[in-house]
Motif scaffolding. Structure first.
Motif, PDB file in Angstrom:
ATOM      1  N   ALA A  55       0.847  -1.197   0.000  1.00 51.13           N
ATOM      2  CA  ALA A  55       0.000   0.000   0.000  1.00 51.13           C
ATOM      3  C   ALA A  55       0.882   1.247   0.000  1.00 51.13           C
ATOM      4  CB  ALA A  55      -0.903   0.001   1.223  1.00 51.13           C
ATOM      5  N   GLY A  56       0.595   2.180  -0.886  1.00 48.72           N
ATOM      6  CA  GLY A  56       1.327   3.442  -0.926  1.00 48.72           C
ATOM      7  C   GLY A  56       2.713   3.344  -1.522  1.00 48.72           C
ATOM      8  N   ALA A  57       3.017   2.247  -2.185  1.00 47.70           N
ATOM      9  CA  ALA A  57       4.339   2.087  -2.786  1.00 47.70           C
ATOM     10  C   ALA A  57       4.260   2.376  -4.288  1.00 47.70           C
ATOM     11  CB  ALA A  57       4.854   0.673  -2.563  1.00 47.70           C
ATOM     12  N   THR A  58       5.418   2.555  -4.907  1.00 40.94           N
ATOM     13  CA  THR A  58       5.452   2.866  -6.332  1.00 40.94           C
ATOM     14  C   THR A  58       6.199   1.790  -7.109  1.00 40.94           C
ATOM     15  OG1 THR A  58       6.060   4.518  -7.951  1.00 40.94           O
ATOM     16  CG2 THR A  58       7.484   4.308  -6.056  1.00 40.94           C
ATOM     17  N   VAL A  59       6.281   1.981  -8.422  1.00 39.22           N
ATOM     18  CA  VAL A  59       6.930   1.036  -9.318  1.00 39.22           C
ATOM     19  C   VAL A  59       8.400   0.862  -8.922  1.00 39.22           C
ATOM     20  CG1 VAL A  59       7.509   0.700 -11.745  1.00 39.22           C
ATOM     21  CG2 VAL A  59       5.383   1.767 -11.138  1.00 39.22           C
ATOM     22  N   PRO A  60       8.954  -0.367  -8.943  1.00 35.94           N
ATOM     23  CA  PRO A  60      10.328  -0.571  -8.464  1.00 35.94           C
ATOM     24  C   PRO A  60      11.407  -0.063  -9.414  1.00 35.94           C
ATOM     25  CG  PRO A  60       9.381  -2.625  -9.183  1.00 35.94           C
ATOM     26  CD  PRO A  60       8.283  -1.638  -9.217  1.00 35.94           C
ATOM     27  N   ILE A  61      11.429   1.252  -9.635  1.00 37.58           N
ATOM     28  CA  ILE A  61      12.503   1.863 -10.407  1.00 37.58           C
ATOM     29  C   ILE A  61      13.080   2.976  -9.545  1.00 37.58           C
ATOM     30  CG2 ILE A  61      13.062   3.194 -12.461  1.00 37.58           C
ATOM     31  CD1 ILE A  61      10.674   1.800 -13.819  1.00 37.58           C
ATOM     32  N   LEU A  62      14.395   2.948  -9.330  1.00 38.22           N
ATOM     33  CA  LEU A  62      15.019   3.955  -8.470  1.00 38.22           C
ATOM     34  C   LEU A  62      15.010   5.308  -9.170  1.00 38.22           C
ATOM     35  CD1 LEU A  62      18.144   2.266  -6.922  1.00 38.22           C
ATOM     36  CD2 LEU A  62      15.972   2.774  -5.855  1.00 38.22           C
TER      37      LEU A  62
ATOM     38  N   ILE B  44      18.200   3.230   0.694  1.00 35.92           N
ATOM     39  CA  ILE B  44      16.968   3.174  -0.089  1.00 35.92           C
ATOM     40  C   ILE B  44      15.837   2.753   0.838  1.00 35.92           C
ATOM     41  CG2 ILE B  44      15.829   1.995  -1.982  1.00 35.92           C
ATOM     42  CD1 ILE B  44      18.776   1.545  -3.045  1.00 35.92           C
ATOM     43  N   GLU B  45      14.761   3.516   0.813  1.00 32.06           N
ATOM     44  CA  GLU B  45      13.595   3.156   1.631  1.00 32.06           C
ATOM     45  C   GLU B  45      12.813   2.056   0.925  1.00 32.06           C
ATOM     46  OE1 GLU B  45      11.131   6.053   3.745  1.00 32.06           O
ATOM     47  OE2 GLU B  45      12.508   7.512   2.899  1.00 32.06           O
ATOM     48  N   VAL B  46      12.937   0.841   1.457  1.00 28.16           N
ATOM     49  CA  VAL B  46      12.347  -0.321   0.779  1.00 28.16           C
ATOM     50  C   VAL B  46      10.822  -0.243   0.779  1.00 28.16           C
ATOM     51  CG1 VAL B  46      12.282  -2.819   0.773  1.00 28.16           C
ATOM     52  CG2 VAL B  46      14.347  -1.654   1.449  1.00 28.16           C
ATOM     53  N   ALA B  47      10.241   0.356   1.820  1.00 24.09           N
ATOM     54  CA  ALA B  47       8.771   0.386   1.926  1.00 24.09           C
ATOM     55  C   ALA B  47       8.134   1.233   0.846  1.00 24.09           C
ATOM     56  CB  ALA B  47       8.373   0.915   3.297  1.00 24.09           C
ATOM     57  N   LYS B  48       8.936   2.058   0.163  1.00 22.01           N
ATOM     58  CA  LYS B  48       8.360   2.925  -0.863  1.00 22.01           C
ATOM     59  C   LYS B  48       8.261   2.234  -2.214  1.00 22.01           C
ATOM     60  CE  LYS B  48       9.408   7.614   0.576  1.00 22.01           C
ATOM     61  NZ  LYS B  48      10.311   8.743   0.323  1.00 22.01           N
TER      62      LYS B  48
END
Lengths: 81, 131
Positions: B56-63, B75-79
Motif C-alpha cells: 500500500a502506498g508504494a510505487t513502481v520498483p525503479i530507483l 533506499i527506503e524499501v517500503a516505498k
C-alpha cells in the motif's frame, strides 16, 4: 492500488474467462481469450508490475492469440461444448 | 466472517478464476477449450503470485534520484513494490506460451489423424478400430 478499479478489472477478467469457455465458435472463444489477456495486462499495470504487463501484452495477447488462430484455421472451427 | 471475505475479495476472485480453468481442463470435451482452460489456470496463478508483491502506498520498483556519483544512500524499501515476484512470473509467462505452442502442434497432429477434436469421438474411434 485503487480498489474500485481493481474490482472492476477483476470482474471483466472473470466475465472474459467465462465467455471464452461458453462460446461455441472456437475463433470467437480465442478472440475473447485475447481480450482476457489484455485485461490481465491492464490489471498488472495497475498493480505496479509494469515489466510483467509488457510481457503479457506482447507474448500472451499477441503471440498466443496468433498461435491459437493459426491452429483453429488448420483444424475445425465448430465445437460441441 | 463476511467482513473477512469481503476484505480479501481479490484472493477469492483469483481462486474462482483458477477453478474455472480447472473445470475447463476436466469438464470440457473439445481440446481447444481444454487448452483455453489451461491458459486461464496458469494466468490465475501468475496473477496471485504477482499480487503478493503489492504494497500500500508504494510505487513502481525503479530507483529515482539515486544518480551517478553518490551511490551509497539508503533506499527506503517500503516505498517500492517488491520486484522479486515480477521477475519470477516473467519466466512463467514465457514458459506458458511455449507450452501452449507445443500443445497446439500436438492438437494439429491429432486432428490430422482422427479428423476431429472432440474427446468422446476420438475415444469412440479408438475403441471401434482397436488402435
Amino acid at each position: 492500488m485503487i480498489w474500485q478499479l481493481d474490482l472492476i478489472l477483476l470482474l471483466f477478467v472473470l466475465i472474459c474467462a467465462i465467455g471464452a469457455l461458453t462460446v461455441k465458435d472456437l475463433l470467437g472463444a480465442v478472440i475473447i481469450l485475447g481480450a482476457y489477456s489484455f485485461f490481465m495486462c491492464i490489471l498488472w499495470t495497475e498493480m505496479g508490475a509494469v515489466d510483467v504487463a509488457f510481457t503479457e501484452a506482447a507474448v500472451g495477447a499477441g503471440i498466443g492469440t496468433v498461435l491459437f488462430i493459426a491452429a483453429v484455421s488448420k483444424t475445425k472451427r465448430r465445437s460441441k461444448d | 466472517m463476511l467482513e473477512y471475505i469481503i476484505s480479501k475479495y481479490n484472493f477469492w476472485i483469483y481462486v474462482i478464476l483458477m477453478m474455472i480453468g480447472l473445470y475447463a481442463m476436466m469438464g470440457k470435451r473439445n481440446f481447444v477449450k481444454k487448452l483455453i482452460g489451461m491458459n486461464i489456470f496458469q494466468s490465475a496463478i501468475i496473477l496471485f503470485f504477482v499480487s503478493t508483491g503489492v504494497k500500500a502506498g508504494a510505487t513502481v520498483p525503479i530507483l529515482s534520484g539515486h544518480g551517478h556519483g553518490h551511490g551509497h544512500e539508503l533506499i527506503e524499501v517500503a516505498k517500492y513494490i517488491n520486484p522479486l515476484p515480477h521477475v519470477l512470473m516473467l519466466t512463467a509467462i514465457v514458459v506458458s506460451i511455449a507450452t501452449t505452442g507445443v500443445a497446439l502442434a500436438v492438437l494439429i497432429l491429432i486432428y490430422r489423424r482422427y479428423n476431429t477434436l472432440e474427446e468422446d469421438e476420438i475415444l469412440k474411434i479408438r475403441k471401434d478400430t482397436g488402435v
